[in-house]
Write a protein that holds these residues in place. Structure first.
Motif, mmCIF file in Angstrom:
data_model
loop_
_atom_site.group_PDB
_atom_site.id
_atom_site.type_symbol
_atom_site.label_atom_id
_atom_site.label_comp_id
_atom_site.label_asym_id
_atom_site.label_seq_id
_atom_site.Cartn_x
_atom_site.Cartn_y
_atom_site.Cartn_z
ATOM 1 N N GLU A 182 -11.085 9.256 10.656
ATOM 2 C CA GLU A 182 -10.971 9.063 9.411
ATOM 3 C C GLU A 182 -12.230 8.742 8.649
ATOM 4 O O GLU A 182 -13.010 7.835 8.900
ATOM 5 C CB GLU A 182 -10.027 7.606 9.342
ATOM 6 N N TRP A 183 -12.169 9.349 7.315
ATOM 7 C CA TRP A 183 -13.573 9.164 6.550
ATOM 8 C C TRP A 183 -12.722 8.840 5.147
ATOM 9 O O TRP A 183 -11.652 9.421 4.711
ATOM 10 C CB TRP A 183 -14.237 10.623 6.169
ATOM 11 N N VAL A 184 -12.950 7.665 4.580
ATOM 12 C CA VAL A 184 -12.355 7.299 3.128
ATOM 13 C C VAL A 184 -13.718 6.909 2.302
ATOM 14 O O VAL A 184 -14.583 7.104 2.665
ATOM 15 C CB VAL A 184 -11.755 5.841 3.486
ATOM 16 N N VAL A 185 -12.891 7.396 0.980
ATOM 17 C CA VAL A 185 -13.744 7.045 -0.082
ATOM 18 C C VAL A 185 -13.032 6.245 -1.043
ATOM 19 O O VAL A 185 -11.868 6.575 -1.151
ATOM 20 C CB VAL A 185 -14.680 8.543 -0.688
ATOM 21 N N ILE A 241 -4.401 6.867 -1.222
ATOM 22 C CA ILE A 241 -3.913 5.668 -0.680
ATOM 23 C C ILE A 241 -4.069 4.790 -1.900
ATOM 24 O O ILE A 241 -5.141 4.476 -2.512
ATOM 25 C CB ILE A 241 -4.586 5.086 0.537
ATOM 26 N N HIS A 242 -3.041 4.162 -2.363
ATOM 27 C CA HIS A 242 -3.329 3.221 -3.209
ATOM 28 C C HIS A 242 -2.612 1.642 -2.795
ATOM 29 O O HIS A 242 -1.657 1.467 -2.314
ATOM 30 C CB HIS A 242 -2.206 3.359 -4.567
ATOM 31 N N GLY A 293 -5.474 -2.191 -8.638
ATOM 32 C CA GLY A 293 -5.549 -1.832 -7.216
ATOM 33 C C GLY A 293 -6.566 -1.003 -6.871
ATOM 34 O O GLY A 293 -7.626 -0.829 -7.670
ATOM 35 N N SER A 294 -6.703 -0.832 -5.559
ATOM 36 C CA SER A 294 -7.823 -0.120 -5.063
ATOM 37 C C SER A 294 -7.064 1.454 -4.541
ATOM 38 O O SER A 294 -6.191 1.502 -3.944
ATOM 39 C CB SER A 294 -8.422 -0.719 -3.726
ATOM 40 N N ILE A 295 -8.097 2.342 -4.979
ATOM 41 C CA ILE A 295 -7.636 3.964 -4.701
ATOM 42 C C ILE A 295 -8.602 4.455 -3.893
ATOM 43 O O ILE A 295 -9.628 4.513 -4.295
ATOM 44 C CB ILE A 295 -7.243 4.512 -6.173
ATOM 45 N N GLU A 301 0.854 -1.259 -0.107
ATOM 46 C CA GLU A 301 -0.028 -0.074 -0.144
ATOM 47 C C GLU A 301 0.863 1.164 0.000
ATOM 48 O O GLU A 301 2.129 1.278 0.700
ATOM 49 C CB GLU A 301 -0.914 0.005 1.169
ATOM 50 N N ARG A 302 0.498 2.210 -0.886
ATOM 51 C CA ARG A 302 1.293 3.662 -0.623
ATOM 52 C C ARG A 302 0.386 4.595 -0.429
ATOM 53 O O ARG A 302 -0.717 5.139 -1.105
ATOM 54 C CB ARG A 302 1.865 3.624 -2.198
ATOM 55 N N SER A 303 1.003 5.632 0.530
ATOM 56 C CA SER A 303 0.100 6.710 0.867
ATOM 57 C C SER A 303 0.815 7.875 0.432
ATOM 58 O O SER A 303 2.061 7.981 0.556
ATOM 59 C CB SER A 303 0.050 6.758 2.449
ATOM 60 N N GLU A 304 0.407 8.946 0.130
ATOM 61 C CA GLU A 304 0.723 10.267 -0.399
ATOM 62 C C GLU A 304 -0.050 11.365 0.396
ATOM 63 O O GLU A 304 -1.289 11.344 0.090
ATOM 64 C CB GLU A 304 0.655 10.351 -1.763
ATOM 65 N N VAL A 305 0.286 12.414 1.151
ATOM 66 C CA VAL A 305 -0.390 13.290 1.652
ATOM 67 C C VAL A 305 -0.488 14.257 0.356
ATOM 68 O O VAL A 305 0.190 14.993 -0.160
ATOM 69 C CB VAL A 305 0.397 14.090 2.865
ATOM 70 N N LEU A 306 -1.732 14.763 0.104
ATOM 71 C CA LEU A 306 -2.268 15.655 -0.867
ATOM 72 C C LEU A 306 -2.492 17.141 -0.442
ATOM 73 O O LEU A 306 -1.841 17.971 -0.728
ATOM 74 C CB LEU A 306 -3.675 15.056 -1.604
#
Length: 176
Positions: free
Chosen positions: A116-119, A97-98, A162-164, A81-86
């Motif tokens: 945490e809210w995710v979509v 998050i990918h 993957g899932s984004i 999993e890869r996270s990037e602060v936008l």
């Protein structure tokens, strides 16, 4: 429905029909299909036999990676999993998050001090919230609010592409 969408739909039906036809004449494949317990496993099995059935309605094949496009970046390796602060301010942050066939380690639970809210922008995922009998099944467009200190774990995400996710994290506002 536009012609391009119709063609995409018909191609998926052709791929599914071909995979079904093969499973009906190949007892080994039929048993492997019976043994699949997730959508991702079925997609991977079909792909191993030359059928591409994983693309969902409206998903496009990503063009070359473009940092300004949230969906066009290369998929991380399987299991990662890869996270990037936008965007980030003192009270909140927004991450992209990918995930690629990612899951939490066995017996690991996230317990965050932040809400945490995710979509889910692409793909599907399963998230287990502590105290619930079954994992939540999320598909493209689904969102989930996870309160601070609500223990949860990632059960599964899709294989390549993957899932984004977009994930918004924030602390409870201070009263004053």
């Amino acid at each position: 429905m536009a012609e391009a969408q119709l063609q995409q739909f018909l191609e998926k039906v052709r791929q599914l029909n071909g995979f079904i036809d093969l499973s009906e004449i190949d007892p080994g494949l039929r048993q492997e299909l019976t043994d699949c317990s997730t959508h991702q496993a079925v997609v991977a099995l079909a792909r191993s036999r030359g059928f591409e059935i994983g693309r969902r309605w409206g998903e496009k094949t990503p063009a070359t990676p473009d940092p300004s496009n949230l969906l066009s970046q290369a998929c991380p390796a399987a299991g990662e999993e890869r996270s990037e602060v936008l965007l980030q301010l003192p009270s909140w942050r927004l991450e992209r998050i990918h995930s690629c066939q990612a899951s939490s380690p066995p017996d690991f639970w996230y317990d965050q001090a932040e809400h945490e809210w995710v979509v889910l922008l692409q793909g599907s995922a399963q998230i287990q919230l502590e105290g619930e009998d079954r994992p939540r099944q999320l598909c493209q467009g689904d969102s989930l609010l996870i309160s601070a200190h609500r223990r949860h774990q990632l059960v599964a995400t899709d294989p390549d592409p993957g899932s984004i996710w977009l994930a918004l994290f924030w602390h409870q506002a201070c009263e004053g």
